[in-house]
Write a protein that holds these residues in place. Structure first.
Motif, PDB file in Angstrom:
ATOM      1  N   ASP A  22      16.007  49.162  -5.232  1.00 39.48           N
ATOM      2  CA  ASP A  22      17.260  49.799  -5.621  1.00 39.48           C
ATOM      3  C   ASP A  22      16.997  50.801  -6.744  1.00 39.48           C
ATOM      4  O   ASP A  22      16.562  50.406  -7.832  1.00 39.48           O
ATOM      5  CB  ASP A  22      18.261  48.742  -6.082  1.00 39.48           C
ATOM      6  N   PRO A  23      17.250  52.109  -6.526  1.00 38.42           N
ATOM      7  CA  PRO A  23      16.973  53.084  -7.585  1.00 38.42           C
ATOM      8  C   PRO A  23      17.854  52.924  -8.815  1.00 38.42           C
ATOM      9  O   PRO A  23      17.535  53.487  -9.870  1.00 38.42           O
ATOM     10  CB  PRO A  23      17.221  54.426  -6.890  1.00 38.42           C
ATOM     11  N   LYS A  24      18.944  52.154  -8.693  1.00 36.36           N
ATOM     12  CA  LYS A  24      19.805  51.915  -9.849  1.00 36.36           C
ATOM     13  C   LYS A  24      19.310  50.755 -10.715  1.00 36.36           C
ATOM     14  O   LYS A  24      19.803  50.551 -11.821  1.00 36.36           O
ATOM     15  CB  LYS A  24      21.237  51.632  -9.383  1.00 36.36           C
ATOM     16  N   ASP A  25      18.357  49.995 -10.220  1.00 35.60           N
ATOM     17  CA  ASP A  25      17.784  48.884 -10.968  1.00 35.60           C
ATOM     18  C   ASP A  25      17.026  49.444 -12.178  1.00 35.60           C
ATOM     19  O   ASP A  25      16.280  50.419 -12.051  1.00 35.60           O
ATOM     20  CB  ASP A  25      16.825  48.097 -10.066  1.00 35.60           C
ATOM     21  N   PRO A  26      17.195  48.869 -13.357  1.00 39.52           N
ATOM     22  CA  PRO A  26      16.510  49.397 -14.554  1.00 39.52           C
ATOM     23  C   PRO A  26      14.988  49.360 -14.448  1.00 39.52           C
ATOM     24  O   PRO A  26      14.297  50.042 -15.207  1.00 39.52           O
ATOM     25  CB  PRO A  26      17.020  48.501 -15.684  1.00 39.52           C
ATOM     26  N   ARG A  27      14.461  48.584 -13.511  1.00 39.82           N
ATOM     27  CA  ARG A  27      13.004  48.519 -13.336  1.00 39.82           C
ATOM     28  C   ARG A  27      12.482  49.593 -12.387  1.00 39.82           C
ATOM     29  O   ARG A  27      11.266  49.678 -12.155  1.00 39.82           O
ATOM     30  CB  ARG A  27      12.610  47.140 -12.806  1.00 39.82           C
ATOM     31  N   ALA A  28      13.370  50.413 -11.839  1.00 39.04           N
ATOM     32  CA  ALA A  28      12.987  51.351 -10.774  1.00 39.04           C
ATOM     33  C   ALA A  28      11.930  52.348 -11.228  1.00 39.04           C
ATOM     34  O   ALA A  28      10.997  52.657 -10.478  1.00 39.04           O
ATOM     35  CB  ALA A  28      14.224  52.078 -10.247  1.00 39.04           C
ATOM     36  N   MET A  29      12.047  52.873 -12.446  1.00 42.92           N
ATOM     37  CA  MET A  29      11.086  53.872 -12.909  1.00 42.92           C
ATOM     38  C   MET A  29       9.688  53.267 -12.987  1.00 42.92           C
ATOM     39  O   MET A  29       8.695  53.914 -12.620  1.00 42.92           O
ATOM     40  CB  MET A  29      11.513  54.432 -14.260  1.00 42.92           C
ATOM     41  N   GLY A  30       9.605  52.036 -13.439  1.00 43.09           N
ATOM     42  CA  GLY A  30       8.312  51.375 -13.493  1.00 43.09           C
ATOM     43  C   GLY A  30       7.708  51.189 -12.115  1.00 43.09           C
ATOM     44  O   GLY A  30       6.497  51.364 -11.917  1.00 43.09           O
ATOM     45  N   VAL A  31       8.547  50.836 -11.145  1.00 44.94           N
ATOM     46  CA  VAL A  31       8.069  50.677  -9.769  1.00 44.94           C
ATOM     47  C   VAL A  31       7.545  52.015  -9.248  1.00 44.94           C
ATOM     48  O   VAL A  31       6.474  52.085  -8.626  1.00 44.94           O
ATOM     49  CB  VAL A  31       9.194  50.138  -8.864  1.00 44.94           C
ATOM     50  N   LEU A  32       8.282  53.101  -9.490  1.00 42.33           N
ATOM     51  CA  LEU A  32       7.863  54.424  -9.025  1.00 42.33           C
ATOM     52  C   LEU A  32       6.525  54.817  -9.651  1.00 42.33           C
ATOM     53  O   LEU A  32       5.637  55.353  -8.964  1.00 42.33           O
ATOM     54  CB  LEU A  32       8.934  55.457  -9.357  1.00 42.33           C
ATOM     55  N   LYS A  33       6.367  54.554 -10.949  1.00 44.27           N
ATOM     56  CA  LYS A  33       5.115  54.899 -11.618  1.00 44.27           C
ATOM     57  C   LYS A  33       3.944  54.135 -11.020  1.00 44.27           C
ATOM     58  O   LYS A  33       2.872  54.708 -10.766  1.00 44.27           O
ATOM     59  CB  LYS A  33       5.223  54.589 -13.117  1.00 44.27           C
ATOM     60  N   ARG A  34       4.120  52.851 -10.775  1.00 47.55           N
ATOM     61  CA  ARG A  34       3.022  52.056 -10.227  1.00 47.55           C
ATOM     62  C   ARG A  34       2.699  52.461  -8.791  1.00 47.55           C
ATOM     63  O   ARG A  34       1.535  52.467  -8.383  1.00 47.55           O
ATOM     64  CB  ARG A  34       3.362  50.564 -10.319  1.00 47.55           C
ATOM     65  N   PHE A  35       3.737  52.810  -8.026  1.00 44.84           N
ATOM     66  CA  PHE A  35       3.503  53.283  -6.654  1.00 44.84           C
ATOM     67  C   PHE A  35       2.675  54.558  -6.661  1.00 44.84           C
ATOM     68  O   PHE A  35       1.675  54.674  -5.927  1.00 44.84           O
ATOM     69  CB  PHE A  35       4.851  53.516  -5.963  1.00 44.84           C
ATOM     70  N   CYS A  36       3.061  55.515  -7.479  1.00 41.97           N
ATOM     71  CA  CYS A  36       2.336  56.793  -7.524  1.00 41.97           C
ATOM     72  C   CYS A  36       0.914  56.593  -8.042  1.00 41.97           C
ATOM     73  O   CYS A  36      -0.022  57.254  -7.565  1.00 41.97           O
ATOM     74  CB  CYS A  36       3.084  57.797  -8.394  1.00 41.97           C
ATOM     75  N   SER A  37       0.746  55.698  -8.985  1.00 39.85           N
ATOM     76  CA  SER A  37      -0.597  55.409  -9.483  1.00 39.85           C
ATOM     77  C   SER A  37      -1.474  54.848  -8.374  1.00 39.85           C
ATOM     78  O   SER A  37      -2.647  55.234  -8.223  1.00 39.85           O
ATOM     79  CB  SER A  37      -0.529  54.431 -10.654  1.00 39.85           C
ATOM     80  N   ALA A  38      -0.905  53.946  -7.567  1.00 41.66           N
ATOM     81  CA  ALA A  38      -1.666  53.358  -6.460  1.00 41.66           C
ATOM     82  C   ALA A  38      -1.972  54.393  -5.382  1.00 41.66           C
ATOM     83  O   ALA A  38      -3.006  54.310  -4.697  1.00 41.66           O
ATOM     84  CB  ALA A  38      -0.889  52.185  -5.864  1.00 41.66           C
ATOM     85  N   MET A  39      -1.075  55.379  -5.211  1.00 41.36           N
ATOM     86  CA  MET A  39      -1.262  56.419  -4.199  1.00 41.36           C
ATOM     87  C   MET A  39      -2.074  57.596  -4.712  1.00 41.36           C
ATOM     88  O   MET A  39      -2.262  58.585  -4.000  1.00 41.36           O
ATOM     89  CB  MET A  39       0.106  56.947  -3.724  1.00 41.36           C
ATOM     90  N   ARG A  40      -2.622  57.478  -5.914  1.00 40.17           N
ATOM     91  CA  ARG A  40      -3.256  58.633  -6.539  1.00 40.17           C
ATOM     92  C   ARG A  40      -4.357  59.276  -5.694  1.00 40.17           C
ATOM     93  O   ARG A  40      -4.453  60.517  -5.671  1.00 40.17           O
ATOM     94  CB  ARG A  40      -3.806  58.254  -7.912  1.00 40.17           C
TER      95      ARG A  40
END
Length: 397
Positions: free
Chosen positions: A78-96
């Protein structure tokens, strides 16, 4: 003959070590060693959804004859979840490894461009077009050109990078009206979704004199047969694209969210979620044509039923390709920071493609999707025939 590549090159599933949620990357095709496609975030996002979207991106880039393949990223959160930015950062890091050299991504549902650019900056990749920019003879100069284009101001107080996709959808609508010989001020449109894509389309349609009679957000449908005051409604949106109902004029009717599908209008623009028009609601569609601003907005079964009823569907890989096409024109230096140049290029290309699709529909009842896929296939073959030795070495000025 339609040649549609249905099997993707890569399917990748990632599990977030903190929340346990899944993220996905699907690379459908690589051209010149590159693929492009946004990253979305929504609760319930699936691998099959991302695969459909990656296929659509491959068709989109081929239809507009862009020197890049198609891909898509998706995160089940859920992009409205306060943890969403952290999830996005970790996803992009894994996809680097892919983001660094092969995958050019951008905003999509639930992920605005400024957030994904923030993540790229933290990763030391500069901007989300990094995989392409890094191939430039002068990456810093190309980055400046891209940033200037994305941040060029346009009337209405917005930026070119935020509105270009919606502008393309509006031009698809205007192309349909022109094919009918219908003046803009005698054309009516209903739009499902009032975020970046739907809101941009609504703005430029209103500016062109079209009557936007209905818009829908998560809270419901707003309807006025005389035409909505689109600029005023857009001013009432919050960060999630929802309109403050307490400030909506009293003459505007408040209807259920799904009522927009059955609105009496010439054109229906689903611009919110995938699979918005299904077998369950397709018989409610009252429009003469459907223009897919959202990716995969119509299920195949629903589209077949609309086609049988004589209602053409302008497919997403044409109607909402404006942002992707423009991004590559910008990368390649074919447009710059002057919005007028970008608008002219996109208006010309979008309306010509819509005219081609509707011409085949009117003459032989060939569905717009079929004609679009034939165009994409022909462009793929031509690119392979003329540039077989350049496929791995796209050079960006």
């Amino acid at each position: 003959m339609i040649i549609e590549h249905n099997e993707p090159l890569l399917r990748l599933t990632w599990t977030d070590p903190v929340t346990g949620t899944n993220g996905y990357l699907v690379v459908h095709t690589l051209t010149s060693g590159l693929a492009t496609g946004g990253t979305r975030m929504r609760a319930g996002c699936t691998l099959s959804e991302v695969e459909d979207l990656a296929r659509g991106m491959a068709n989109k880039t081929a239809t507009f004859n862009l020197p890049v393949g198609g891909a898509k990223g998706g995160i089940d959160f859920d992009p409205k979840d306060p943890r969403a930015m952290g999830v996005l950062k970790r996803f992009c890091s894994a996809m680097r490894p892919w983001l660094d050299a092969h995958w050019v991504t951008a905003e999509d549902l639930g992920v605005p461009q400024h957030l994904i650019d923030e993540v790229f900056a933290e990763l030391g990749l500069g901007q989300s077009y990094h995989a392409a920019i890094s191939r430039s003879a002068d990456p810093e100069r190309t980055l400046r050109r891209v940033q200037a284009g994305l941040n060029a101001p346009v009337p209405g107080g917005l930026l070119l990078g935020d509105v270009i996709g919606g502008y393309g959808v509006a031009q698809a609508c205007l192309g349909v009206a022109a094919s009918w010989g219908s003046p803009a001020d005698e054309t009516t449109v209903a739009i499902q979704g009032i975020g970046t894509m739907g809101g941009g389309a609504a703005w430029y349609l209103h500016e062109a004199g079209v009557r936007v009679v209905a818009v829908a957000d998560a809270a419901g449908t707003l309807y006025d047969p005389a035409g909505l005051d689109v600029p005023a409604l857009l001013e009432l949106r919050d960060a999630y694209g929802e309109i403050d109902r307490e400030r909506v004029p009293g003459e505007v009717q408040r209807l259920p969210r799904n009522a927009v599908i059955g609105t009496e209008a010439d054109i229906l623009v689903p611009a919110a979620i995938s699979y918005a028009i299904t077998e369950d609601n397709v018989m409610d569609v009252a429009a003469k044509v459907v223009i897919e601003a959202a990716n995969a907005a119509t299920t195949p079964e629903a589209e077949a039923m609309l086609t049988a009823r004589g209602v053409p569907v302008i497919p997403d890989f044409v109607a909402n390709a404006g942002a992707a096409a423009w991004a590559w024109w910008l990368l390649l230096g074919e447009v710059g920071a002057d919005p007028a140049d970008s608008f002219l290029r996109l208006r010309t290309e979008m309306q010509s493609k819509v005219a081609l699709l509707l011409g085949q529909w009117e003459m032989d009842r060939v569905s717009p999707r079929r004609t679009g896929l034939q165009l994409a296939a022909a462009n793929r073959v031509e690119r392979l025939e003329h540039q077989p030795e350049e496929e791995s070495a796209l050079l960006i000025p």
